[in-house]
Design an enzyme around this catalytic site. Structure first.
Site, PDB file in Angstrom:
ATOM      1  N   ALA A 170       0.866  -1.167   0.000  1.00  0.00           N
ATOM      2  CA  ALA A 170       0.000   0.000   0.000  1.00  0.00           C
ATOM      3  C   ALA A 170       0.911   1.227   0.000  1.00  0.00           C
ATOM      4  O   ALA A 170       2.067   1.152   0.432  1.00  0.00           O
ATOM      5  CB  ALA A 170      -0.895  -0.019   1.221  1.00  0.00           C
ATOM      6  N   GLY A 200       0.527  -4.865   1.036  1.00  0.00           N
ATOM      7  CA  GLY A 200      -0.673  -4.929   0.200  1.00  0.00           C
ATOM      8  C   GLY A 200      -0.440  -5.627  -1.130  1.00  0.00           C
ATOM      9  O   GLY A 200      -1.377  -6.164  -1.728  1.00  0.00           O
ATOM     10  N   GLU A 237      -0.749  -9.210  -0.364  1.00  0.00           N
ATOM     11  CA  GLU A 237      -2.182  -9.441  -0.090  1.00  0.00           C
ATOM     12  C   GLU A 237      -2.959  -9.538  -1.403  1.00  0.00           C
ATOM     13  O   GLU A 237      -3.822 -10.406  -1.570  1.00  0.00           O
ATOM     14  CB  GLU A 237      -2.718  -8.323   0.805  1.00  0.00           C
ATOM     15  N   GLU A 257       4.619  -5.027   7.335  1.00  0.00           N
ATOM     16  CA  GLU A 257       3.876  -3.944   7.998  1.00  0.00           C
ATOM     17  C   GLU A 257       4.355  -3.650   9.418  1.00  0.00           C
ATOM     18  O   GLU A 257       4.364  -2.500   9.841  1.00  0.00           O
ATOM     19  CB  GLU A 257       2.376  -4.268   8.002  1.00  0.00           C
TER      20      GLU A 257
HETATM   21  N1  CAA Z   1       4.542   3.150  -0.880  1.00  0.00           N
HETATM   22  C1  CAA Z   1       4.917   4.298  -1.473  1.00  0.00           C
HETATM   23  N2  CAA Z   1       6.034   4.423  -2.199  1.00  0.00           N
HETATM   24  C2  CAA Z   1       6.813   3.340  -2.320  1.00  0.00           C
HETATM   25  C3  CAA Z   1       6.495   2.105  -1.733  1.00  0.00           C
HETATM   26  C4  CAA Z   1       5.285   2.039  -0.983  1.00  0.00           C
HETATM   27  N3  CAA Z   1       4.865   0.897  -0.422  1.00  0.00           N
HETATM   28  N4  CAA Z   1       7.470   1.213  -2.027  1.00  0.00           N
HETATM   29  C5  CAA Z   1       8.367   1.872  -2.781  1.00  0.00           C
HETATM   30  N5  CAA Z   1       7.988   3.146  -2.962  1.00  0.00           N
HETATM   31  C6  CAA Z   1       8.671   4.199  -3.712  1.00  0.00           C
HETATM   32  C7  CAA Z   1       9.898   4.713  -2.956  1.00  0.00           C
HETATM   33  O1  CAA Z   1       9.518   5.680  -2.000  1.00  0.00           O
HETATM   34  C8  CAA Z   1      10.703   5.285  -4.080  1.00  0.00           C
HETATM   35  O2  CAA Z   1      10.174   6.542  -4.436  1.00  0.00           O
HETATM   36  P1  CAA Z   1      11.174   7.802  -4.728  1.00  0.00           P
HETATM   37  O3  CAA Z   1      11.988   7.366  -5.913  1.00  0.00           O
HETATM   38  O4  CAA Z   1      10.231   8.918  -5.002  1.00  0.00           O
HETATM   39  O5  CAA Z   1      12.003   7.957  -3.504  1.00  0.00           O
HETATM   40  C9  CAA Z   1      10.428   4.343  -5.241  1.00  0.00           C
HETATM   41  O6  CAA Z   1       9.205   3.661  -4.915  1.00  0.00           O
HETATM   42  C10 CAA Z   1      11.503   3.293  -5.438  1.00  0.00           C
HETATM   43  O7  CAA Z   1      11.703   2.629  -4.197  1.00  0.00           O
HETATM   44  P2  CAA Z   1      13.135   2.531  -3.437  1.00  0.00           P
HETATM   45  O8  CAA Z   1      14.006   3.663  -3.846  1.00  0.00           O
HETATM   46  O9  CAA Z   1      12.858   2.349  -1.984  1.00  0.00           O
HETATM   47  O10 CAA Z   1      13.677   1.182  -4.093  1.00  0.00           O
HETATM   48  P3  CAA Z   1      14.712   0.145  -3.424  1.00  0.00           P
HETATM   49  O11 CAA Z   1      15.105  -0.791  -4.512  1.00  0.00           O
HETATM   50  O12 CAA Z   1      15.783   0.849  -2.690  1.00  0.00           O
HETATM   51  O13 CAA Z   1      13.836  -0.657  -2.330  1.00  0.00           O
HETATM   52  C11 CAA Z   1      11.910  -1.822  -1.510  1.00  0.00           C
HETATM   53  C12 CAA Z   1      12.758  -1.451  -2.740  1.00  0.00           C
HETATM   54  C13 CAA Z   1      12.725  -2.751  -0.585  1.00  0.00           C
HETATM   55  C14 CAA Z   1      10.671  -2.553  -2.023  1.00  0.00           C
HETATM   56  C15 CAA Z   1      11.530  -0.540  -0.741  1.00  0.00           C
HETATM   57  O14 CAA Z   1      10.980   0.383  -1.674  1.00  0.00           O
HETATM   58  C16 CAA Z   1      10.517  -0.762   0.350  1.00  0.00           C
HETATM   59  O15 CAA Z   1      10.864  -1.251   1.417  1.00  0.00           O
HETATM   60  N6  CAA Z   1       9.244  -0.362   0.099  1.00  0.00           N
HETATM   61  C17 CAA Z   1       8.189  -0.466   1.098  1.00  0.00           C
HETATM   62  C18 CAA Z   1       7.733  -1.877   1.287  1.00  0.00           C
HETATM   63  C19 CAA Z   1       6.705  -1.952   2.381  1.00  0.00           C
HETATM   64  O16 CAA Z   1       6.950  -1.676   3.545  1.00  0.00           O
HETATM   65  N7  CAA Z   1       5.461  -2.331   2.005  1.00  0.00           N
HETATM   66  C20 CAA Z   1       4.353  -2.465   2.918  1.00  0.00           C
HETATM   67  C21 CAA Z   1       3.539  -1.200   2.917  1.00  0.00           C
HETATM   68  S1  CAA Z   1       2.358  -1.152   4.216  1.00  0.00           S
HETATM   69  C22 CAA Z   1       1.003  -1.961   3.617  1.00  0.00           C
HETATM   70  O17 CAA Z   1       1.014  -2.519   2.521  1.00  0.00           O
HETATM   71  C23 CAA Z   1      -0.192  -1.904   4.509  1.00  0.00           C
HETATM   72  C24 CAA Z   1      -1.286  -2.816   4.149  1.00  0.00           C
HETATM   73  O18 CAA Z   1      -1.236  -4.019   4.368  1.00  0.00           O
HETATM   74  C25 CAA Z   1      -2.525  -2.299   3.610  1.00  0.00           C
END
Ligand code: CAA
Length: 256
Positions: free
Chosen positions: A67, A112, A115, A135
């Site tokens: 998400a 998400g 999911e 999460e």
């Molecule tokens: N939401 C918003 N933006 C996201 C995102 C997310 N879940 N995942 C990645 N992005 C964005 C980053 O912010 C980045 O944007 P910018 O270039 O503007 O900075 C872009 O996508 C590229 O990502 P990274 O630079 O972080 O890429 P990376 O290769 O260094 O890392 C990754 C990849 C390990 C997937 C890392 O992006 C990450 O950890 N993302 C979040 C993963 C996460 O925690 N997901 C769970 C979300 S909570 C949820 O989903 C709740 C629910 O159940 C409803």
């Protein structure tokens, strides 16, 4: 219909490939994507030309990295509840569709994103896929159904380990744990999912829809399968399928 955040193509066999198209944000699910996904799945389910759906992510890096954290960061509890409801209902809609939906996980499927993949009938993954529910590392828990969908899929103990630690696993471990059905080289992933979808499409729809219903809703109720099995004997597809067998020819199902 045209979408801002999705790409959609349907081939001549009636297999739709739906791509989430926010590669710069690793296809993160914001409210707009969730709304478009719901609209797209509703349209695909009611389109008689579409027999099955493959969902994947645009770009080489991610299926869906979760998400959208930037959108969630400032949410109030009530806004979070509404966001989670929207996500949960969209994912439940996929499970309730009459057609098979295969997730082709082409990279990160986190939060998400996992999911969404779990809401599909089954998952094919690329060799480079990474899956998890991180999460808790953000101070929350899965919000679109990850706790119970994962526990149902792989059992509570393994689900607990993934959810409590937030750790990310590779495709091999995900296959070993029963999250992923097949692992493929990235370049073959969508093609393989489309081929499997096409095999399901050959059955004409009614039997596959009944099978989907039976597995989704009949695990605790053995007579549910019996009811669905017997109702199929009121269809032309049943008569055609069995007649074709006795006449040693391929069936021509009409989905009626
Ligand atoms: N939401 C918003 N933006 C996201 C995102 C997310 N879940 N995942 C990645 N992005 C964005 C980053 O912010 C980045 O944007 P910018 O270039 O503007 O900075 C872009 O996508 C590229 O990502 P990274 O630079 O972080 O890429 P990376 O290769 O260094 O890392 C990754 C990849 C390990 C997937 C890392 O992006 C990450 O950890 N993302 C979040 C993963 C996460 O925690 N997901 C769970 C979300 S909570 C949820 O989903 C709740 C629910 O159940 C409803």
């Amino acid at each position: 219909m045209a979408y801002n955040t999705l790409l959609l193509e349907t081939n001549e066999a009636g297999i739709a490939v739906l791509k989430i198209n926010r590669p710069k944000n690793l296809n993160a699910l914001n409210a707009e994507v969730l709304g478009e996904l719901r609209a797209a799945f509703e349209a695909l389910d009611s389109d008689p030309a579409v027999k099955a759906v493959v969902i994947t992510g645009e770009g080489e890096k991610a299926f869906v990295a979760g998400a959208d954290i930037t959108e969630m960061a400032e949410m109030s509890p009530l806004e979070a509840k509404e966001f989670a409801r929207k996500g949960r209902e969209t994912l439940l809609f996929i499970g309730g569709m009459k057609k098979p939906v295969i997730a082709a996980v082409n990279g990160y499927a986190l939060g998400g994103g996992l999911e969404l993949a779990l809401a599909c009938d089954f998952i094919y993954a690329s060799e480079t896929a990474k899956l998890g529910l991180p999460e808790v590392t953000l101070g929350v828990i899965p919000g679109f159904g990850g706790t119970w969908m994962l526990a149902k899929r792989i059992g509570a103990a393994r689900a607990r380990e993934l959810v409590y630690t937030g750790k990310v696993i590779d495709a091999q471990k995900a296959a070993l744990w029963g999250i992923v059905n097949e692992i493929l080289p990235a370049g073959d992933l969508v093609k393989a999912a489309v081929e499997t979808a096409a095999k399901t499409a050959k059955a004409g729809g009614l039997a596959v829809a009944a099978a989907k219903d039976a597995i989704a809703n009949g695990l605790e109720t053995p007579e549910y399968e019996t009811a669905l099995f017997s109702v199929l004997f009121a269809t032309g597809d049943q008569r055609e399928g069995m007649k074709a067998f006795t006449e040693k020819r391929k069936p021509a199902f009409k989905g009626e």
